[in-house]
Design a protein around this motif. Structure first.
Motif, PDB file in Angstrom:
ATOM      1  N   MET A 149       1.063  -1.192  -0.093  1.00  0.00           N
ATOM      2  CA  MET A 149       0.048   0.091  -0.207  1.00  0.00           C
ATOM      3  C   MET A 149       0.971   1.332   0.200  1.00  0.00           C
ATOM      4  O   MET A 149       0.772   2.329  -0.700  1.00  0.00           O
ATOM      5  N   ALA A 150       1.864   1.296   0.813  1.00  0.00           N
ATOM      6  CA  ALA A 150       2.651   2.562   0.886  1.00  0.00           C
ATOM      7  C   ALA A 150       3.384   2.714  -0.358  1.00  0.00           C
ATOM      8  O   ALA A 150       3.554   3.956  -0.736  1.00  0.00           O
ATOM      9  N   ALA A 151       3.795   1.648  -1.124  1.00  0.00           N
ATOM     10  CA  ALA A 151       4.770   1.879  -2.333  1.00  0.00           C
ATOM     11  C   ALA A 151       3.843   2.503  -3.250  1.00  0.00           C
ATOM     12  O   ALA A 151       4.196   3.587  -4.112  1.00  0.00           O
ATOM     13  N   HIS A 152       2.473   2.227  -3.503  1.00  0.00           N
ATOM     14  CA  HIS A 152       1.556   2.643  -4.395  1.00  0.00           C
ATOM     15  C   HIS A 152       1.052   4.213  -3.855  1.00  0.00           C
ATOM     16  O   HIS A 152       1.050   4.997  -4.755  1.00  0.00           O
ATOM     17  N   PHE A 153       1.016   4.208  -2.565  1.00  0.00           N
ATOM     18  CA  PHE A 153       0.593   5.512  -1.998  1.00  0.00           C
ATOM     19  C   PHE A 153       1.739   6.614  -2.207  1.00  0.00           C
ATOM     20  O   PHE A 153       1.412   7.790  -2.866  1.00  0.00           O
ATOM     21  N   GLY A 154       2.969   6.190  -2.206  1.00  0.00           N
ATOM     22  CA  GLY A 154       4.189   6.969  -2.472  1.00  0.00           C
ATOM     23  C   GLY A 154       4.159   7.534  -3.816  1.00  0.00           C
ATOM     24  O   GLY A 154       4.687   8.513  -3.954  1.00  0.00           O
ATOM     25  N   SER A 162      -5.921  11.445   2.935  1.00  0.00           N
ATOM     26  CA  SER A 162      -5.333  10.310   3.178  1.00  0.00           C
ATOM     27  C   SER A 162      -4.152  10.134   4.077  1.00  0.00           C
ATOM     28  O   SER A 162      -4.045   9.130   5.005  1.00  0.00           O
ATOM     29  N   ALA A 163      -2.975  10.691   3.928  1.00  0.00           N
ATOM     30  CA  ALA A 163      -1.919  10.738   4.375  1.00  0.00           C
ATOM     31  C   ALA A 163      -2.158  11.336   6.147  1.00  0.00           C
ATOM     32  O   ALA A 163      -1.782  10.795   6.855  1.00  0.00           O
ATOM     33  N   ARG A 164      -3.132  12.261   6.224  1.00  0.00           N
ATOM     34  CA  ARG A 164      -3.734  12.376   7.661  1.00  0.00           C
ATOM     35  C   ARG A 164      -4.140  11.130   8.113  1.00  0.00           C
ATOM     36  O   ARG A 164      -3.806  11.127   9.468  1.00  0.00           O
ATOM     37  N   THR A 165      -4.752  10.385   7.771  1.00  0.00           N
ATOM     38  CA  THR A 165      -5.594   9.187   8.312  1.00  0.00           C
ATOM     39  C   THR A 165      -4.603   8.332   8.408  1.00  0.00           C
ATOM     40  O   THR A 165      -4.822   7.579   9.267  1.00  0.00           O
ATOM     41  N   CYS A 166      -3.601   7.951   7.543  1.00  0.00           N
ATOM     42  CA  CYS A 166      -2.518   7.028   7.714  1.00  0.00           C
ATOM     43  C   CYS A 166      -1.874   7.311   9.267  1.00  0.00           C
ATOM     44  O   CYS A 166      -1.396   6.534   9.979  1.00  0.00           O
ATOM     45  N   LYS A 167      -1.428   8.670   9.294  1.00  0.00           N
ATOM     46  CA  LYS A 167      -0.707   9.194  10.273  1.00  0.00           C
ATOM     47  C   LYS A 167      -1.538   8.916  11.540  1.00  0.00           C
ATOM     48  O   LYS A 167      -0.775   8.789  12.574  1.00  0.00           O
ATOM     49  N   ALA A 168      -2.528   9.333  11.534  1.00  0.00           N
ATOM     50  CA  ALA A 168      -3.427   9.363  12.845  1.00  0.00           C
ATOM     51  C   ALA A 168      -3.460   8.153  13.393  1.00  0.00           C
ATOM     52  O   ALA A 168      -3.346   7.845  14.664  1.00  0.00           O
ATOM     53  N   CYS A 169      -3.539   7.020  12.715  1.00  0.00           N
ATOM     54  CA  CYS A 169      -3.576   5.720  13.108  1.00  0.00           C
ATOM     55  C   CYS A 169      -2.027   5.182  13.636  1.00  0.00           C
ATOM     56  O   CYS A 169      -2.127   4.594  14.651  1.00  0.00           O
ATOM     57  N   HIS A 170      -1.133   5.719  12.809  1.00  0.00           N
ATOM     58  CA  HIS A 170       0.319   5.093  13.144  1.00  0.00           C
ATOM     59  C   HIS A 170       0.706   5.900  14.576  1.00  0.00           C
ATOM     60  O   HIS A 170       1.285   5.303  15.722  1.00  0.00           O
ATOM     61  N   ASP A 171       0.158   7.346  14.754  1.00  0.00           N
ATOM     62  CA  ASP A 171       0.431   7.930  15.795  1.00  0.00           C
ATOM     63  C   ASP A 171      -0.207   7.169  17.201  1.00  0.00           C
ATOM     64  O   ASP A 171       0.356   7.059  18.315  1.00  0.00           O
ATOM     65  N   PHE A 193      -1.293   4.091  17.214  1.00  0.00           N
ATOM     66  CA  PHE A 193      -1.315   2.560  17.311  1.00  0.00           C
ATOM     67  C   PHE A 193       0.094   1.790  16.866  1.00  0.00           C
ATOM     68  O   PHE A 193       0.282   0.538  16.932  1.00  0.00           O
ATOM     69  N   ARG A 194       1.079   2.692  16.538  1.00  0.00           N
ATOM     70  CA  ARG A 194       2.330   1.955  15.914  1.00  0.00           C
ATOM     71  C   ARG A 194       3.301   2.722  16.795  1.00  0.00           C
ATOM     72  O   ARG A 194       3.595   3.838  17.106  1.00  0.00           O
ATOM     73  N   LYS A 195       4.232   1.866  17.264  1.00  0.00           N
ATOM     74  CA  LYS A 195       5.397   2.234  18.171  1.00  0.00           C
ATOM     75  C   LYS A 195       6.299   3.093  17.171  1.00  0.00           C
ATOM     76  O   LYS A 195       6.384   2.598  16.118  1.00  0.00           O
TER      77      LYS A 195
HETATM   78  C1  ASC Z   1       3.266   6.713   3.467  1.00  0.00           C
HETATM   79  C2  ASC Z   1       3.684   5.809   4.501  1.00  0.00           C
HETATM   80  C3  ASC Z   1       3.100   6.189   5.568  1.00  0.00           C
HETATM   81  C4  ASC Z   1       1.840   7.118   5.378  1.00  0.00           C
HETATM   82  C5  ASC Z   1       2.238   8.365   6.292  1.00  0.00           C
HETATM   83  C6  ASC Z   1       1.317   9.433   5.934  1.00  0.00           C
HETATM   84  O1  ASC Z   1       3.572   6.795   2.075  1.00  0.00           O
HETATM   85  O2  ASC Z   1       4.632   4.908   4.384  1.00  0.00           O
HETATM   86  O3  ASC Z   1       3.201   5.417   6.625  1.00  0.00           O
HETATM   87  O4  ASC Z   1       2.231   7.584   3.988  1.00  0.00           O
HETATM   88  O5  ASC Z   1       3.511   8.780   6.307  1.00  0.00           O
HETATM   89  O6  ASC Z   1       1.549  10.418   6.876  1.00  0.00           O
END
Ligand code: ASC
Length: 150
Positions: free
Chosen positions: A41-46, A136-145, A147-149
């Motif tokens: 997912m990250a590869a294609h999002f990037g 979309s980047a905001r919602t990725c980051k919100a979850c990482h902040d 729920f991810r160490k």
């Molecule tokens: C990416 C990636 C993430 C998210 C995040 C967005 O491409 O690998 O984890 O976007 O950085 O804020």
């Protein structure tokens, strides 16, 4: 009526088939699976991000292909967060399992935003893509902040 009933059942089963496929022999397999899904997912999002930030020229067809892949992939990681897969080679925080409702909400927000990203990409308009990419980047980051160490 019988036909209708079996068509309805088939429709219900098909909507369940993605999570149902995510069955694992061992917690390590589930961890590998969800990481792999996130990586793809990250590869294609990037690739979309590179266009949204104008690091590479905008190509509407390439953006649309990548956004469709991101939307599809966004549905897959969740089936990998099985019980017992909080330990091992993972950055997953325990809150995924202790605050499952909040985790589910965060995952749903991400899936909704990338569905909108896919719709935006289909318009072929770079400004639409930029806006939807940012959300979309905001919602990725919100979850990482949450729920991810680190
Ligand atoms: C990416 C990636 C993430 C998210 C995040 C967005 O491409 O690998 O984890 O976007 O950085 O804020």
């Amino acid at each position: 009526m019988k036909l209708l009933a079996s068509l309805t059942l088939a429709a219900v089963v098909s909507t369940l088939s993605v999570p149902a496929m995510a069955q694992f022999q061992k917690p390590e397999d589930a961890i590998k699976y969800r990481k792999a899904a996130m990586t793809v997912m990250a590869a294609h999002f990037g690739r979309i991000g590179a266009m949204a930030s104008e690091r590479v020229p905008f190509d509407a067809k390439v953006a649309a292909e990548n956004a469709a892949t991101v939307e599809f992939m966004s549905k897959l990681p969740w089936g990998g967060f099985i019980a017992g897969s909080d330990k091992g080679e993972t950055s997953a925080k325990p809150e995924i399992w202790t605050d499952g409702g909040k985790f589910r909400k965060a995952s749903e927000d991400m899936m909704a935003s990338v569905a909108l990203l896919n719709a935006a990409a289909k318009t072929g308009n770079l400004d639409n893509l930029k806006k939807a990419f940012g959300e979309s980047a905001r919602t990725c980051k919100a979850c990482h902040d949450s729920f991810r160490k680190e």
